[in-house]
Design a protein around this motif. Sequence first.
Motif, PDB file in Angstrom:
ATOM      1  N   VAL A   1       0.855  -1.178   0.000  1.00 43.51           N
ATOM      2  CA  VAL A   1       0.000   0.000   0.000  1.00 43.51           C
ATOM      3  C   VAL A   1       0.894   1.231   0.000  1.00 43.51           C
ATOM      4  O   VAL A   1       1.805   1.337   0.819  1.00 43.51           O
ATOM      5  N   LYS A   2       0.631   2.160  -0.937  1.00 42.62           N
ATOM      6  CA  LYS A   2       1.411   3.392  -1.016  1.00 42.62           C
ATOM      7  C   LYS A   2       0.455   4.576  -1.031  1.00 42.62           C
ATOM      8  O   LYS A   2      -0.521   4.581  -1.783  1.00 42.62           O
ATOM      9  N   LEU A   3       0.750   5.578  -0.199  1.00 44.46           N
ATOM     10  CA  LEU A   3      -0.048   6.799  -0.122  1.00 44.46           C
ATOM     11  C   LEU A   3       0.816   7.996  -0.485  1.00 44.46           C
ATOM     12  O   LEU A   3       1.977   8.066  -0.086  1.00 44.46           O
ATOM     13  N   ASP A   4       0.217   8.945  -1.203  1.00 46.27           N
ATOM     14  CA  ASP A   4       0.900  10.188  -1.527  1.00 46.27           C
ATOM     15  C   ASP A   4       0.795  11.158  -0.355  1.00 46.27           C
ATOM     16  O   ASP A   4      -0.088  11.018   0.504  1.00 46.27           O
ATOM     17  N   ASP A   5       1.691  12.152  -0.335  1.00 45.53           N
ATOM     18  CA  ASP A   5       1.578  13.243   0.638  1.00 45.53           C
ATOM     19  C   ASP A   5       0.227  13.919   0.412  1.00 45.53           C
ATOM     20  O   ASP A   5      -0.324  13.906  -0.700  1.00 45.53           O
ATOM     21  N   PHE A   6      -0.309  14.533   1.468  1.00 46.46           N
ATOM     22  CA  PHE A   6      -1.676  15.053   1.378  1.00 46.46           C
ATOM     23  C   PHE A   6      -1.876  16.219   2.331  1.00 46.46           C
ATOM     24  O   PHE A   6      -1.481  16.148   3.492  1.00 46.46           O
ATOM     25  N   VAL A   7      -2.489  17.274   1.841  1.00 51.92           N
ATOM     26  CA  VAL A   7      -2.895  18.399   2.687  1.00 51.92           C
ATOM     27  C   VAL A   7      -4.316  18.119   3.134  1.00 51.92           C
ATOM     28  O   VAL A   7      -5.173  17.731   2.327  1.00 51.92           O
TER      29      VAL A   7
ATOM     30  N   LYS B   1       2.653  13.517   5.686  1.00 57.04           N
ATOM     31  CA  LYS B   1       3.545  12.608   4.961  1.00 57.04           C
ATOM     32  C   LYS B   1       2.794  11.389   4.431  1.00 57.04           C
ATOM     33  O   LYS B   1       1.971  10.813   5.128  1.00 57.04           O
ATOM     34  N   GLY B   2       3.140  11.017   3.232  1.00 57.04           N
ATOM     35  CA  GLY B   2       2.658   9.763   2.671  1.00 57.04           C
ATOM     36  C   GLY B   2       3.642   8.663   3.059  1.00 57.04           C
ATOM     37  O   GLY B   2       4.406   8.804   4.004  1.00 57.04           O
ATOM     38  N   GLY B   3       3.641   7.611   2.311  1.00 51.51           N
ATOM     39  CA  GLY B   3       4.566   6.516   2.589  1.00 51.51           C
ATOM     40  C   GLY B   3       3.985   5.206   2.129  1.00 51.51           C
ATOM     41  O   GLY B   3       3.029   5.164   1.353  1.00 51.51           O
ATOM     42  N   LYS B   4       4.566   4.132   2.621  1.00 50.46           N
ATOM     43  CA  LYS B   4       4.090   2.817   2.198  1.00 50.46           C
ATOM     44  C   LYS B   4       4.114   1.844   3.364  1.00 50.46           C
ATOM     45  O   LYS B   4       4.786   2.056   4.366  1.00 50.46           O
ATOM     46  N   ASN B   5       3.345   0.787   3.196  1.00 46.59           N
ATOM     47  CA  ASN B   5       3.282  -0.293   4.168  1.00 46.59           C
ATOM     48  C   ASN B   5       3.136  -1.587   3.378  1.00 46.59           C
ATOM     49  O   ASN B   5       2.423  -1.643   2.386  1.00 46.59           O
ATOM     50  N   ASN B   6       3.830  -2.624   3.823  1.00 47.88           N
ATOM     51  CA  ASN B   6       3.800  -3.918   3.149  1.00 47.88           C
ATOM     52  C   ASN B   6       3.272  -4.983   4.100  1.00 47.88           C
ATOM     53  O   ASN B   6       3.567  -4.961   5.293  1.00 47.88           O
ATOM     54  N   TYR B   7       2.501  -5.895   3.551  1.00 49.76           N
ATOM     55  CA  TYR B   7       1.929  -6.994   4.321  1.00 49.76           C
ATOM     56  C   TYR B   7       2.356  -8.302   3.659  1.00 49.76           C
ATOM     57  O   TYR B   7       2.307  -8.430   2.448  1.00 49.76           O
TER      58      TYR B   7
ATOM     59  N   SER C   1      -7.995   6.254   6.523  1.00 50.22           N
ATOM     60  CA  SER C   1      -7.347   6.190   7.823  1.00 50.22           C
ATOM     61  C   SER C   1      -6.233   7.213   7.974  1.00 50.22           C
ATOM     62  O   SER C   1      -5.870   7.583   9.078  1.00 50.22           O
ATOM     63  N   TYR C   2      -5.672   7.663   6.857  1.00 50.50           N
ATOM     64  CA  TYR C   2      -4.523   8.567   6.890  1.00 50.50           C
ATOM     65  C   TYR C   2      -4.832   9.884   6.205  1.00 50.50           C
ATOM     66  O   TYR C   2      -5.861  10.052   5.570  1.00 50.50           O
ATOM     67  N   GLY C   3      -3.875  10.804   6.289  1.00 51.83           N
ATOM     68  CA  GLY C   3      -4.014  12.102   5.633  1.00 51.83           C
ATOM     69  C   GLY C   3      -4.692  13.131   6.512  1.00 51.83           C
ATOM     70  O   GLY C   3      -5.034  14.210   6.050  1.00 51.83           O
ATOM     71  N   PHE C   4      -4.875  12.813   7.783  1.00 48.40           N
ATOM     72  CA  PHE C   4      -5.511  13.742   8.703  1.00 48.40           C
ATOM     73  C   PHE C   4      -4.451  14.370   9.595  1.00 48.40           C
ATOM     74  O   PHE C   4      -3.519  13.696  10.028  1.00 48.40           O
TER      75      PHE C   4
END
Length: 150
Positions: A39-45, A65-71, A106-109
Motif C-alpha cells: 500500500v502506497k499513499l501520496d503526501d496530502f494536505v 507525509k505519505g509513505g508505504k506499508n507492506n503486508y 485512515s490517513y491524511g488527517f
Amino acid sequence: MGRYPDTKTSALSGFIQADWNITEKLTFSGGVRQQLINVKLDDFVGFKEQVYMHFGYGNSADAVKGGKNNYDVTLLNASLLYKFNPSWQTWLNFSQGFAVPDAAKSYGFGKYQLSNNRWNLLNSMNIAEQPLSGIKTDQMELGFRHNRTS
C-alpha cells in the motif's frame, strides 16, 4: 483538491491446494496461500485546509507525509467432506482470510494551525509513523447438503 490521499494498492498471491480421499466416503482437502500486499499513499494536505485555502483563508499548507506499508501473510484452509450416499453429504471447513483497512480513509488527517497565512502541521495520522495492521480472520463452517435427483 481531494478529500483523501491518492492510494495505490498492489497484491500478489500464490497458493497450493490438495485433496486426499481418506476412504471412499471421506475426503480431506487443504491448502496454503501466500499473499503479499503493498500500500502506497501520496503526501496530502488536509481536506479542511484545502477548502480554507480555496476560499482565501491561508495560501499554503504543510502536507501530511505519505509513505508505504507492506503486508506478507500466510493463510490456511482445510476441510473434511463425508458422503453418506450420493444424495447426502456433510462437511466441516476451516479457512482464513486477510484484509487491509482502507488506508485513504485512515490517513491524511492532521491538526493544523494558521500562522502568517500558512497552515502549519502540528501533528498527523500518517502511514510512515502509524502503520495499519492487517486483519486476519478465521472461519469455521459445518454444513449438510442433499441433492435430490428426479
